[in-house]
Design an enzyme around this catalytic site. Sequence first.
Site, PDB file in Angstrom:
ATOM      1  N   ARG A  25       0.608  -1.245  -0.033  1.00 52.67           N
ATOM      2  CA  ARG A  25       0.026   0.076  -0.001  1.00 52.67           C
ATOM      3  C   ARG A  25       0.895   1.300  -0.208  1.00 52.67           C
ATOM      4  O   ARG A  25       0.509   2.193  -0.542  1.00 52.67           O
ATOM      5  CB  ARG A  25      -1.059   0.056   1.152  1.00 52.67           C
ATOM      6  N   TYR A  79     -13.712  17.144 -17.217  1.00 49.56           N
ATOM      7  CA  TYR A  79     -13.987  15.668 -17.034  1.00 49.56           C
ATOM      8  C   TYR A  79     -15.260  15.772 -16.324  1.00 49.56           C
ATOM      9  O   TYR A  79     -15.526  16.166 -15.282  1.00 49.56           O
ATOM     10  CB  TYR A  79     -12.855  14.829 -16.660  1.00 49.56           C
ATOM     11  N   ASP A 111      -5.039  19.148 -14.559  1.00 52.57           N
ATOM     12  CA  ASP A 111      -5.257  17.754 -15.504  1.00 52.57           C
ATOM     13  C   ASP A 111      -4.876  17.586 -16.723  1.00 52.57           C
ATOM     14  O   ASP A 111      -5.301  18.248 -17.587  1.00 52.57           O
ATOM     15  CB  ASP A 111      -6.808  17.466 -15.245  1.00 52.57           C
ATOM     16  N   LYS A 146      -5.626   6.607 -19.945  1.00 54.17           N
ATOM     17  CA  LYS A 146      -5.890   7.163 -21.419  1.00 54.17           C
ATOM     18  C   LYS A 146      -4.418   6.976 -22.034  1.00 54.17           C
ATOM     19  O   LYS A 146      -4.018   5.845 -22.357  1.00 54.17           O
ATOM     20  CB  LYS A 146      -6.382   8.683 -21.144  1.00 54.17           C
TER      21      LYS A 146
HETATM   22  C1  LIG Z   1     -10.827   9.613 -17.824  1.00 51.22           C
HETATM   23  C2  LIG Z   1     -10.431  10.941 -17.086  1.00 51.22           C
HETATM   24  C3  LIG Z   1     -10.276  11.068 -15.760  1.00 51.22           C
HETATM   25  C4  LIG Z   1     -10.420  10.013 -14.880  1.00 51.22           C
HETATM   26  O1  LIG Z   1      -9.866   8.837 -14.955  1.00 51.22           O
HETATM   27  P1  LIG Z   1     -10.212   7.399 -14.726  1.00 51.22           P
HETATM   28  O2  LIG Z   1      -8.906   6.705 -15.035  1.00 51.22           O
HETATM   29  O3  LIG Z   1     -11.089   7.191 -15.394  1.00 51.22           O
HETATM   30  O4  LIG Z   1     -10.612   7.393 -13.225  1.00 51.22           O
HETATM   31  C5  LIG Z   1      -9.912  12.399 -15.433  1.00 51.22           C
HETATM   32  N1  LIG Z   1      -9.772  13.485 -16.122  1.00 51.22           N
HETATM   33  C6  LIG Z   1      -9.852  13.453 -17.495  1.00 51.22           C
HETATM   34  C7  LIG Z   1      -9.520  14.414 -18.130  1.00 51.22           C
HETATM   35  C8  LIG Z   1     -10.272  11.936 -18.128  1.00 51.22           C
HETATM   36  O5  LIG Z   1     -10.120  11.902 -19.530  1.00 51.22           O
END
Ligand SMILES: *Cc1c(COP(=O)(O)O)cnc(C)c1O
Length: 387
Positions: A49, A101, A172, A197
């Site tokens: 963890r 998002y 982000d 992604k």
């Molecule tokens: C998909 C996404 C998230 C969330 O990520 P997960 O891995 O699905 O929890 C956050 N910000 C953006 C811009 C995203 O495309």
Amino acid sequence: MKDYSIETVCQLNDESIRDQWGALSFPIYQTATFAHRGLGESTGFDYTRMQNPTRQQLEYAVASLEHGIDALAFSSGMAAITAVMELFSPGDHLIVDADLYGGSVRLFNEINKKNGLSFTTCDLNRDDYRSLFRENTRAVYLETPTNPMMNVTDISALAEEVHRRGALLIVDNTFLSPYFQNPLTLGADIVLHSGTKFLGGHHDTIGGFAVVKDKALDERLRFIYKTTGAGLSPFDSFLLLRGIRTLSVRMERAQENALKLAEFLKTDPHVTKVIYPGLSEHPGYEIMKKQSRGFGAMLTFEVESEELVKHILKNLKLIYFAESLGGTETLITYPITQTHADVPSDLLEKNGINRRLLRLSVGLEGAEDLIEDIKSAFESFDSVNPK
Ligand SMILES: *Cc1c(COP(=O)(O)O)cnc(C)c1O
């Protein structure tokens, strides 16, 4: 670290934890705990963890790519964002960009508010965000380009203002990946990623990152990390690391395809709007040229009717109708019923997210085949709906 090119950084390993047998592909340390040789003789790894060698290799790669001092690997992008929000206390205020998002909007509204945080939503490009700072404003939160409207914010200009007010700037960076943009070098304090992604890149695992460049902030986040326990598993760390090895070639090829698709869509009469920051007419084009090394592989377009949207989603053969982005296969998403289903309707309207809007995450197929796929869907629509 030596000043390597970003393509090379994708291949580097943390030499402090070399595999003892010289395994080139770093092993999956599938263990919950680590034995100590004696009192005070930890190997540096105690309990998964908190730390794990496979995850540490991955964190080293992401920290290096983003020019941070540390990257924390989480079990999802949302877990990373959730942990970062734990930096704040009841009574704290944050300014957040209007186009985000959908899952982040849901987290802020449904979880963080209940825990005593307050948020002001504004369009960081068009509204006067300077007047929104309060005594208790602790952070400004954004994506650039945004999801799905591809609005671009000048990160360094914003960072200057945010820091003057004593707040943190959180970016982000999922849409461009560290291959095309490094917000920490532009003044951001925390960079977030959905590793699911482009970093993972194969639609085969879920993961997330928070990257920092300040030691005190890193210590606070590491404390939250070990306490709340959303660390990425060793196997998923391996998959993410494997994805990063090909990040540069994937990003280049996907971007090339995205530009070709954008150019095609621009010329087609079924399409009423194409939003891709790599088109010189995009309002964020010049800022992107200044702050990024590329424009990415995400593009949004609007078609002439909702009926056509339905037809496209049913009749594409090659492009998958699926949520998510950043993998090798091209995906089409309908933001209003998928990623942005939980975003309040007034905000959707303000952002221009309507029922005719579609988002593409462009993958690595032949661009001609992708164009042909969309063209065929348009043509079969026309044959059943003559003008
Ligand atoms: C998909 C996404 C998230 C969330 O990520 P997960 O891995 O699905 O929890 C956050 N910000 C953006 C811009 C995203 O495309």
